[in-house]
Design a protein around this motif. Structure first.
Motif, short mmCIF file in Angstrom:
data_model
loop_
_atom_site.label_atom_id
_atom_site.label_comp_id
_atom_site.label_asym_id
_atom_site.label_seq_id
_atom_site.Cartn_x
_atom_site.Cartn_y
_atom_site.Cartn_z
N ARG A 9 3.72 -6.84 -52.14
CA ARG A 9 2.29 -6.63 -52.28
C ARG A 9 2.15 -5.11 -52.45
O ARG A 9 1.16 -4.68 -53.31
CB ARG A 9 1.59 -6.78 -50.72
N GLN A 10 2.88 -4.08 -52.19
CA GLN A 10 3.07 -2.70 -52.66
C GLN A 10 2.97 -2.62 -54.24
O GLN A 10 2.52 -1.92 -54.83
CB GLN A 10 3.89 -2.06 -51.84
N GLN A 11 3.85 -3.63 -54.76
CA GLN A 11 4.24 -3.64 -56.17
C GLN A 11 3.01 -3.90 -57.05
O GLN A 11 2.45 -3.56 -58.13
CB GLN A 11 5.19 -4.42 -56.44
N ILE A 12 2.20 -4.87 -56.30
CA ILE A 12 1.03 -5.20 -57.06
C ILE A 12 0.11 -4.42 -56.90
O ILE A 12 -0.61 -3.98 -57.92
CB ILE A 12 0.35 -6.66 -56.35
N GLY A 13 -0.01 -3.45 -55.80
CA GLY A 13 -0.89 -2.27 -55.62
C GLY A 13 -0.60 -1.22 -56.65
O GLY A 13 -1.48 -0.54 -57.10
N LYS A 14 0.60 -1.00 -56.72
CA LYS A 14 1.12 0.09 -57.69
C LYS A 14 0.54 -0.50 -59.33
O LYS A 14 0.37 0.37 -60.08
CB LYS A 14 2.57 0.20 -57.72
N GLY A 18 -1.66 1.80 -61.37
CA GLY A 18 -1.21 2.34 -62.63
C GLY A 18 -2.24 2.03 -63.65
O GLY A 18 -2.40 2.85 -64.67
N ILE A 19 -2.89 0.84 -63.59
CA ILE A 19 -3.99 0.52 -64.60
C ILE A 19 -5.20 1.36 -64.45
O ILE A 19 -5.54 1.96 -65.19
CB ILE A 19 -4.45 -0.89 -64.37
N HIS A 20 -5.52 1.65 -63.11
CA HIS A 20 -6.50 2.91 -62.94
C HIS A 20 -6.36 4.17 -63.56
O HIS A 20 -7.08 4.66 -64.22
CB HIS A 20 -6.86 2.90 -61.49
N ALA A 21 -5.10 4.67 -63.58
CA ALA A 21 -4.82 5.74 -63.88
C ALA A 21 -4.18 5.81 -65.59
O ALA A 21 -3.82 6.81 -66.12
CB ALA A 21 -3.47 6.47 -63.12
N LEU A 24 1.21 4.35 -68.06
CA LEU A 24 2.18 3.50 -68.44
C LEU A 24 3.59 3.54 -67.87
O LEU A 24 4.61 2.77 -67.61
CB LEU A 24 2.41 3.47 -70.22
N ASP A 25 4.04 4.84 -67.78
CA ASP A 25 5.23 4.95 -67.06
C ASP A 25 5.21 4.47 -65.43
O ASP A 25 6.23 3.86 -65.19
CB ASP A 25 5.55 6.40 -66.98
N ALA A 26 4.08 4.51 -64.83
CA ALA A 26 4.28 3.95 -63.56
C ALA A 26 4.05 2.39 -63.69
O ALA A 26 4.99 1.62 -62.80
CB ALA A 26 2.71 4.25 -62.82
#
Length: 142
Positions: A9-14, A18-21, A24-26
């Motif tokens: 779930r944390q990976q999905i949150g990332k 990452g999309i919001h920011a 691409l590296d994230a």
């Protein structure tokens, strides 16, 4: 104690962060090097993390500000393989200032535990289609 469900779930949150920011590296850190992606845009499959990131980079060029919403995430987790499905919506403000609510897609994520990290090895985004016209139906809400 953090469970595998929590970590995924944390990976999905990332992904959402990452999309919001537009980071691409994230996003790179969430996908396996050999990820296979069945995305909404051609071709039928995108193979490898560079191809996946190229899709995100292309999407980011349309948006001055972008967000991604996940709804109804369901996960099934084993010892080293997991999968999940949800609805996802990419939305935001386009480069010309137009605000768009985007469209909901059906999303599937397949994870594999690689060197201790849960990474996406396959994902798929799709929309239903109208059989009589052959066109995607993009105005549905979950």
């Amino acid at each position: 104690m953090t469970t595998a469900h929590d970590v995924i779930r944390q990976q999905i949150g990332k992904i959402v962060d990452g999309i919001h920011a537009k980071d691409l590296d994230a996003l790179r850190r969430i996908y396996a090097a050999d990820v296979v992606s069945f995305d909404v845009e051609p071709p039928l499959q995108h193979v490898g993390v560079e191809a996946k990131l190229k899709n995100w980079a292309r999407a980011f060029t349309f948006f001055a500000e972008v967000s991604y919403e996940v709804r109804d995430l369901t996960l099934t987790v084993g010892d080293d393989v997991a999968f999940g499905h949800c609805f996802g919506r990419l939305s935001g403000t386009l480069g010309d200032g137009t605000v768009t609510n985007g469209m909901w897609v059906r999303a599937t994520f397949c994870f594999r535990k690689i060197d201790g990290d849960w990474l996406i090895v396959h994902d798929q985004a799709s929309v239903p289609f109208d059989m009589s016209s052959g066109r995607g139906v993009v105005d549905l809400d979950p």
